[in-house]
Design an enzyme around this catalytic site. Structure first.
Site, PDB file in Angstrom:
ATOM      1  N   HIS A 115      23.439  43.646  41.775  1.00  0.00           N
ATOM      2  CA  HIS A 115      23.201  43.673  43.231  1.00  0.00           C
ATOM      3  C   HIS A 115      23.128  45.100  43.778  1.00  0.00           C
ATOM      4  CE1 HIS A 115      27.711  43.994  43.723  1.00  0.00           C
ATOM      5  NE2 HIS A 115      27.337  44.733  44.747  1.00  0.00           N
ATOM      6  N   ASP A 145      25.613  39.448  37.379  1.00  0.00           N
ATOM      7  CA  ASP A 145      25.656  40.635  38.242  1.00  0.00           C
ATOM      8  C   ASP A 145      25.821  41.914  37.424  1.00  0.00           C
ATOM      9  OD1 ASP A 145      25.449  41.983  40.636  1.00  0.00           O
ATOM     10  OD2 ASP A 145      27.597  41.843  41.098  1.00  0.00           O
ATOM     11  N   GLY A 216      30.711  50.398  47.964  1.00  0.00           N
ATOM     12  CA  GLY A 216      30.441  51.633  47.230  1.00  0.00           C
ATOM     13  C   GLY A 216      31.125  51.659  45.885  1.00  0.00           C
ATOM     14  N   ASN A 217      32.195  50.829  45.729  1.00  0.00           N
ATOM     15  CA  ASN A 217      32.871  50.699  44.436  1.00  0.00           C
ATOM     16  C   ASN A 217      32.103  49.807  43.470  1.00  0.00           C
ATOM     17  OD1 ASN A 217      35.952  51.164  45.933  1.00  0.00           O
ATOM     18  ND2 ASN A 217      35.563  52.030  43.905  1.00  0.00           N
ATOM     19  N   SER A 218      31.186  48.996  43.985  1.00  0.00           N
ATOM     20  CA  SER A 218      30.483  48.025  43.147  1.00  0.00           C
ATOM     21  C   SER A 218      29.813  48.708  41.962  1.00  0.00           C
ATOM     22  CB  SER A 218      29.423  47.300  43.973  1.00  0.00           C
ATOM     23  OG  SER A 218      30.018  46.462  44.930  1.00  0.00           O
ATOM     24  N   LEU A 273      22.502  23.154  27.893  1.00  0.00           N
ATOM     25  CA  LEU A 273      22.619  21.747  27.489  1.00  0.00           C
ATOM     26  C   LEU A 273      21.778  20.813  28.346  1.00  0.00           C
ATOM     27  CD1 LEU A 273      26.446  21.347  26.780  1.00  0.00           C
ATOM     28  CD2 LEU A 273      24.599  21.768  25.164  1.00  0.00           C
ATOM     29  N   GLY A 274      21.705  21.082  29.653  1.00  0.00           N
ATOM     30  CA  GLY A 274      20.988  20.186  30.546  1.00  0.00           C
ATOM     31  C   GLY A 274      21.864  19.059  31.059  1.00  0.00           C
ATOM     32  N   ILE A 277      28.207  18.685  35.394  1.00  0.00           N
ATOM     33  CA  ILE A 277      29.610  18.453  35.067  1.00  0.00           C
ATOM     34  C   ILE A 277      30.476  18.550  36.310  1.00  0.00           C
ATOM     35  CG2 ILE A 277      29.448  19.251  32.688  1.00  0.00           C
ATOM     36  CD1 ILE A 277      30.588  21.947  33.617  1.00  0.00           C
TER      37      ILE A 277
END
Length: 474
Positions: A115, A145, A216-218, A273-274, A277
């Protein structure tokens, strides 16, 4: 005189104890100075420039046109400012945002968040020695991410990769990054929890900490006290926009695996798997006659998917996948995604109270899932059953949308069914692992359930299927 002497002795002893305790307490606290000195140069500041089309500038001469200022104006409710994102008309303009990253190889490969660099037209990396480089985005994976970028440089200091699986709750950790653009800022705290599952984040077992993380830490690193990077700082929970002691980091082993795939092929290949759950709640466990609430309950199986071809069925509860225990439903997507497509693995399940082991071939996750059948909302007026459901059978056209499967349309939901969350327009597919073939059969099955017992109703709503536990009233 004696009284004064005793007081003096007491005062002296008290001071001596205090002087003794204070250094001991100080000695037990961690020292981050060496970590900051050695690992600080491995952390970089990332500046992103994006071109926004159809803007027109902030409308304030001399004011910087950046993301933080725009957010400030929005928070104070200043409307109609020309050039704010989302407004049409006007000329193109540039916006800037900041993030962090860290060097994982001396030839210029850098890890950060997806991001941070998404929608970037230009990525500028600034090292701790003030050198600046334009960076190339090698690849980014929005599901985890994680992004990998590259600068043209050699001989760079790089991080030492640690093992996040050895982290313990309560262990000291530290983050280095550029909160609000303040480069090479260190904050510290402890590990609050491990393996956190966040909404809409199915592929990352997040490390939760109380380390102060701010905008800003991301993309910056999370270190243990040995100076090893154990995570990539990714998200915070905040009502104010600042740190509230709830920070989440991507385990470094997950991030490194993603970066290796991006470096090798530019794309990510995940196991698939499709199936749909859900969690095995106590009510659902009771309705299935199970003693434990662990595992992942299969609420839907996509036709011709790897799960369908491998023999998995709606109502199965997966307890182990490829030898790895599935404690909660959130464990399964991460385990499956980590498996190389094409591999055949053992799957331990419970089906109608009996344990089974299947051999299942794992497929590759498609970019877009096939659209599931939608429910109809045509009206009808049959009578409500014991749990408050008014049902009618599907038309041939509606069954066709369900690939020929039977289902019962919910015309009205009241009483226990409504309290459990079933609503008009839902399609009932089954009851306690039994297919709903007709309204009469479904109502007979419900009437046979003793008062106070819980039943599991399989519901199709839009594109999703899920089991809904309903307690039969007395």
């Amino acid at each position: 005189m004696m009284k004064q002497w005793i007081s003096a002795v007491f005062l002296t002893c008290t001071m001596s104890v205090s002087m003794f305790v204070m250094p001991a307490q100080a000695k037990d606290l961690p020292d981050f100075t060496e970590l900051a000195e050695k690992q600080g140069p491995t952390v970089v500041n990332i500046s992103i420039t994006s071109v926004v089309h159809g803007g027109g500038g902030m409308g304030f001469p001399g004011m910087p046109n950046d993301e933080n200022l725009q957010e400030l104006l929005r928070r104070f409710g200043i409307p109609g400012m020309p050039g704010l994102p989302g407004q049409e008309g006007g000329q193109d303009y540039k916006t800037q945002s900041l993030g962090s990253g860290f060097i994982i190889s001396s030839d210029g490969y850098i890890l950060t968040n997806a991001h941070v660099v998404s929608e970037a037209d230009e990525v500028l990396v600034k090292l701790s020695d003030k050198r600046e480089f334009k960076a190339k985005i090698i690849g980014a994976d929005k599901r985890t991410d994680v992004a990998l970028i590259k600068i043209e440089a050699t001989g760079l200091p790089k991080v030492v990769v640690g093992d996040p699986t050895t982290l313990k709750v309560g262990e000291w950790v530290a983050a280095i990054g550029s909160p609000f653009g303040l480069e090479n800022t260190m904050t510290a705290g402890i590990v609050s929890a491990k393996g956190r599952a966040l909404p809409q984040e199915n592929y990352v077992p997040f490390i939760q900490t109380d380390v102060a993380i701010n905008p800003g830490n991301s993309g910056g690193p999370l270190f243990n006290l040995r100076g090893e990077v154990v995570g990539v700082n990714s998200q915070i929970y905040s009502k104010s926009g600042g740190s509230m002691g709830l920070s989440f980091s991507i385990p470094i082993d997950v991030a490194i695996d993603i970066s290796n795939q991006l470096k090798a092929t530019g794309r990510i290949s995940r196991g698939w798997l499709g199936i749909g759950i859900q969690e095995v709640t106590k009510d659902l466990a009771d309705s299935f006659g199970l003693k434990q609430t662990s595992g992942a309950l299969i609420a839907g199986v996509e036709k011709n998917s790897p799960a369908d071809k491998g023999g998995l069925e709606v109502g199965d509860i997966i307890l182990k996948f490829d030898g790895k225990p599935i404690v909660t439903s959130g464990d399964l997507p991460r385990v499956v995604a980590s498996i190389k497509p094409g591999k055949v693995v053992p799957v331990e399940i419970v089906r109608k109270g009996a344990s089974k082991t299947l051999q299942l071939g794992v497929g590759e996750m498609p970019n877009e899932q096939a659209e599931a059948p939608a429910s109809s909302k045509e009206p009808s007026k049959p009578e409500a059953n014991k749990i408050g459901l008014t049902l009618r059978e599907l038309t041939p056209q509606q069954k066709k949308k369900l690939n020929g499967k039977n289902g019962l349309l919910v015309v009205e939901s009241v009483g226990a069914a409504a309290q459990a969350g079933i609503r008009r327009g839902d399609v009932i597919l089954g009851l306690n692992n039994n297919e709903s073939q007709s309204v009469d059969l479904f109502n007979k099955q419900i009437n046979a359930v003793a008062a106070g017992k819980t039943v599991a109703v399989l519901v199709l709503r839009g594109e999703n299927t899920l089991y809904v536990p309903i307690k039969v009233s007395k």
